[in-house]
Design an enzyme around this catalytic site. Structure first.
Site, PDB file in Angstrom:
ATOM      1  N   SER A  69       0.937  -1.221   0.259  1.00 21.09           N
ATOM      2  CA  SER A  69       0.050  -0.014  -0.047  1.00 21.09           C
ATOM      3  C   SER A  69       0.918   1.296   0.005  1.00 21.09           C
ATOM      4  CB  SER A  69      -1.029  -0.096   1.383  1.00 21.09           C
ATOM      5  OG  SER A  69      -1.360   1.284   1.485  1.00 21.09           O
TER       6      SER A  69
ATOM      7  N   TYR B 186      -2.537  -0.237   9.877  1.00 17.26           N
ATOM      8  CA  TYR B 186      -2.679  -0.832   8.698  1.00 17.26           C
ATOM      9  C   TYR B 186      -1.375  -0.613   7.820  1.00 17.26           C
ATOM     10  CZ  TYR B 186      -4.104  -1.050   3.759  1.00 17.26           C
ATOM     11  OH  TYR B 186      -4.261  -1.335   2.435  1.00 17.26           O
TER      12      TYR B 186
END
Length: 335
Positions: A127, A152
């Site tokens: 990501s 995350y």
């Protein structure tokens, strides 16, 4: 090829599956169909795939310590695309254990399955959030990613480190793809485009964080899916010229790579909202808010490494991509 695709009922996964099936690959799609958002959308994505004879579906959680090894042993995959994850930056502030279970424990099961069954190449979702506190633009794979600002992001950086370990120890070719703000038809209901379109069409206000001073490298889902498949077809090789005394984070002496995959054309959030207004024919009622914990004010992908490696370059404009999403949304929800 016989390919394991985790997260097959997900936003990106369902688009990747379609490309693989259309070119004749055999796809085993895996998903746990959890209730992070409305599972009906996941079932509807799957319905677009299940009629294809090359597709089979397995309902399973990647964190299943018994089920995952058995699946790998039974199916003997050629290659693996791992997109299953607990997504969402802000939700990681609320339910951190879900991120450890799915993104760390689950990724360990994927690595072990690949290791023990001779998988030729593992492509997995990282990501853009790994860049965290970095403010040097555009984000490059050669930059450090040591200051994540959400759990995350930390789990995604952990995935990259874990993958490198397996590439080094077991010569497993691994490629991580750092996705940049993916949007488009069949998207997630918790993402900005979905939330904004829903509210604007209903005449309800939208929450615009950081008072609209956000910049994102919005990337259309078809471009992302094509990039994933292009990457799958080009397994990494060990870099014989790698200098451990001056280590480059973008490559390795092991068969390991990470790539940005974004549109390389960052857009102001207010301009993104303006595109939704054009395609819905309605004006947004904006509520300006402070930036949220875990968010970063700007993202911008340098995609030159991906282009050099695969020959692929994303290219869908914001106006085209938003228009296609709004058309899908109106058709799917009959509004």
């Amino acid at each position: 090829m016989k390919i394991l695709l985790t997260g097959a009922a997900g936003f990106i996964g369902s688009h990747v599956a379609r490309i693989l099936l259309d070119r004749g690959d055999q796809v085993v799609g895996l998903d746990n169909l959890n209730a992070y958002y409305d599972p009906q959308l996941k079932h509807d994505r799957l319905a677009r795939l299940t009629g294809d004879t090359g597709f089979s579906f397995v309902k399973m959680d990647v964190a299943d310590r018994d089920g995952m090894p058995a699946l790998f042993q039974r199916e003997r995959f050629d290659r693996v695309i791992h997109l299953a994850a607990q997504a969402g930056v802000r939700h990681s502030l609320v339910d951190p254990h879900a991120y450890i279970d799915s993104n760390v424990v689950g990724f360990t099961n994927i690595l072990e399955g690949c290791r023990h069954t001779g998988v030729q190449h593992l492509v997995y979702a990282s990501s853009s959030s790994v860049y965290g506190g970095n403010t040097q633009m555009p984000f490059s794979e050669h930059h450090g990613v040591d200051h994540p600002v959400s759990l995350y992001a930390a789990t995604k950086k952990a995935n990259e480190l874990m993958a490198h370990t397996y590439s080094h120890l077991f010569a497993l070719p691994t490629t991580g793809l750092r996705f940049f703000t993916v949007y488009g038809p069949w998207g997630r209901p918790d993402m900005a485009l979905f939330l904004f379109t829903k509210a604007i069409l209903a005449g309800e206000p939208i929450q615009v964080f950081n008072h609209g001073k956000m910049v994102r490298d919005f990337t259309f889902v078809d471009d992302i899916a094509k990039g994933v498949v292009h990457t799958l077809d080009r397994p990494p090789e060990a870099d014989a010229a790698f200098d451990k005394a001056h280590a480059d984070t973008a490559s390795s002496w092991a068969p390991y790579r990470v790539f940005n995959i974004g549109n390389h054309d960052p857009v102001q959030l207010l301009d993104f909202i303006a595109a939704i207004e054009r395609h819905t024919g309605k004006k947004a009622i904006k509520e300006l808010r402070d930036i949220q914990p875990g968010d970063v004010p700007a993202t911008f992908a340098d995609v030159s490494e991906l282009e050099r490696w695969t020959g692929f370059y994303p290219g869908t404009s914001i106006d085209e991509g938003v228009g296609r999403f709004v058309a899908w949304y109106r058709d799917y929800f009959k509004v």
